[in-house]
Design a protein around this motif. Structure first.
Motif, mmCIF file in Angstrom:
data_model
loop_
_atom_site.group_PDB
_atom_site.id
_atom_site.type_symbol
_atom_site.label_atom_id
_atom_site.label_comp_id
_atom_site.label_asym_id
_atom_site.label_seq_id
_atom_site.Cartn_x
_atom_site.Cartn_y
_atom_site.Cartn_z
ATOM 1 N N GLU A 145 -3.075 4.931 2.314
ATOM 2 C CA GLU A 145 -3.664 6.222 2.700
ATOM 3 C C GLU A 145 -2.677 7.111 3.449
ATOM 4 O O GLU A 145 -2.697 8.327 3.289
ATOM 5 C CB GLU A 145 -4.926 5.989 3.536
ATOM 6 N N VAL B 122 -7.601 1.364 -6.554
ATOM 7 C CA VAL B 122 -7.364 1.078 -5.134
ATOM 8 C C VAL B 122 -8.361 0.028 -4.643
ATOM 9 O O VAL B 122 -7.997 -0.906 -3.916
ATOM 10 C CB VAL B 122 -7.469 2.363 -4.293
ATOM 11 N N GLU B 123 -9.586 0.156 -5.094
ATOM 12 C CA GLU B 123 -10.601 -0.823 -4.715
ATOM 13 C C GLU B 123 -10.223 -2.210 -5.246
ATOM 14 O O GLU B 123 -10.413 -3.222 -4.563
ATOM 15 C CB GLU B 123 -11.973 -0.409 -5.263
ATOM 16 N N MET C 54 -7.483 -3.597 -3.027
ATOM 17 C CA MET C 54 -8.005 -4.000 -1.728
ATOM 18 C C MET C 54 -8.869 -5.249 -1.857
ATOM 19 O O MET C 54 -8.848 -6.122 -0.995
ATOM 20 C CB MET C 54 -8.790 -2.856 -1.094
ATOM 21 N N ASN D 267 1.008 4.321 -2.801
ATOM 22 C CA ASN D 267 0.958 5.749 -2.477
ATOM 23 C C ASN D 267 2.105 6.492 -3.160
ATOM 24 O O ASN D 267 1.883 7.511 -3.825
ATOM 25 C CB ASN D 267 1.034 5.912 -0.948
ATOM 26 N N GLY E 150 0.821 -1.208 0.000
ATOM 27 C CA GLY E 150 0.000 0.000 0.000
ATOM 28 C C GLY E 150 0.852 1.254 0.000
ATOM 29 O O GLY E 150 0.562 2.234 -0.698
ATOM 30 N N ARG F 151 -4.608 -0.702 2.921
ATOM 31 C CA ARG F 151 -5.175 0.642 2.905
ATOM 32 C C ARG F 151 -4.408 1.585 3.828
ATOM 33 O O ARG F 151 -4.198 2.749 3.503
ATOM 34 C CB ARG F 151 -6.650 0.597 3.314
ATOM 35 N N SER F 152 -3.987 1.046 4.963
ATOM 36 C CA SER F 152 -3.229 1.866 5.907
ATOM 37 C C SER F 152 -1.955 2.399 5.253
ATOM 38 O O SER F 152 -1.627 3.575 5.358
ATOM 39 C CB SER F 152 -2.885 1.037 7.152
ATOM 40 N N ALA G 42 -6.848 -6.312 3.659
ATOM 41 C CA ALA G 42 -7.309 -5.105 2.968
ATOM 42 C C ALA G 42 -7.023 -3.870 3.816
ATOM 43 O O ALA G 42 -6.598 -2.822 3.319
ATOM 44 C CB ALA G 42 -8.806 -5.215 2.677
ATOM 45 N N ARG G 43 -7.185 -4.009 5.143
ATOM 46 C CA ARG G 43 -7.001 -2.850 6.023
ATOM 47 C C ARG G 43 -5.535 -2.427 6.096
ATOM 48 O O ARG G 43 -5.219 -1.237 6.087
ATOM 49 C CB ARG G 43 -7.533 -3.166 7.428
#
Ligand SMILES: [Zn+2]
Length: 294
Positions: free
Chosen positions: A279, A234-235, A238, A220, A216, A275-276, A271-272
């Motif tokens: 983001e 991004v979806e 994830m 970025n 992730g 995303r971390s 997924a989390r």
């Protein structure tokens, strides 16, 4: 994902069509009979190895002229695989650019890993692997092994389509290389030796979720510098991280879930953590070894 025309890495070893022998390390998911060497108790991991990485590192955005890619090649065709090979070479180059910069800004040198393309089976320094193992990273020779048919499996079996989903797969494996470069894999492996099965699985989960977070983080940085991300990307990534979660794979494979046997984390966790990293763009957020809540 925007990638056409971008730099392709020279670190691709194309060994498709050859034959090889097995053991896979730290794959993308619990596919087939993957043997995970990266296990142990989550003790003794030095978080400063990650913390040290981001000091003063601020990538400058820069527009790159690229084309939008629409439509994928017909799956399984030779032409399709060659286009996919080109795609993988671009993603690998993107990871090199990002991690070289990050390492450099903390006074370290990023040694670029090789990415080996193979079909069916391959002999690695970690043993013989088959396509059923899924993509994996071997710390012994610092190479990522990838059978391109896995991307087709992502679409057909895991319902995780999209080029950015494929890019996540590559970035996750490169995340293992980063872990290896920082000594994290070695520490994890030594802790594994003095651990029971359950503890070994627990450290494996933390290693894997960290690789997801590093993937992730790469997304970025790659987007900040090259604007590679398009709507839905991004979806898609994830969704892919979620698709290879241990709980989902177990439920689909055996009809029930055994958390103590997890080696990669649940769909929600994967997924989390991706995303971390994406983001925040902060590699320090990838300290899964000291996280109380995974
Ligand atoms: Zn992995």
């Amino acid at each position: 994902m925007r990638w056409i025309g971008d730099r392709e890495s020279d670190n691709i070893e194309d060994r498709r069509g050859g034959s090889g022998m097995p053991i896979a390390v730290g794959g993308i998911g619990g596919l087939g009979a993957i043997i995970v060497l990266v296990v142990g108790l989550f003790l003794g991991i030095d978080p400063s190895t990650l913390l040290a990485l981001l000091n003063g590192d601020q990538a400058q955005p820069q527009q790159t002229d690229t084309q939008t890619v629409d439509g994928r090649p017909s799956q399984g065709s030779e032409a399709g695989h060659d286009r996919t090979r080109q795609f993988v070479a671009v993603v690998l180059a993107d990871t090199e650019d990002v991690w070289r910069q990050v390492f450099k800004s903390s006074g370290k040198t990023y040694v670029e890993p090789k990415l080996v393309l193979y079909t069916s089976q391959i002999a690695s320094a970690c043993g013989l692997a088959s396509a059923a193992s899924g993509p994996f990273y071997c710390p012994n020779d610092q190479k990522v092994y990838l059978d391109l048919s896995f991307f087709e499996e992502m679409r057909a079996r895991f319902n995780a389509p999209g080029e950015f989903a494929d890019a996540y797969v590559v970035a996750h494996e490169i995340g293992h290389h980063v872990q290896n470069s920082l000594g994290i894999l070695k520490t994890a492996k030594s802790e594994e030796a003095s651990s029971d099965r359950r503890g070994a699985n627990a450290i494996s989960v933390r290693v894997e979720l960290q690789a997801d977070c590093l993937a992730g983080f790469w997304a970025n940085r790659a987007d900040r510098t090259k604007h590679v991300i398009e709507q839905g990307d991004v979806e898609a990534a994830m969704n892919a991280a979620s698709a290879v979660g241990d709980d989902r794979l177990q439920r689909e494979g055996q009809g029930y879930v055994v958390p103590d046997s997890f080696t990669h984390g649940t769909s929600e966790q994967r997924a989390r953590w991706f995303r971390s990293g994406f983001e925040t763009g902060d590699v320090r957020r990838g300290d899964t070894f000291n996280a109380t809540d995974l």
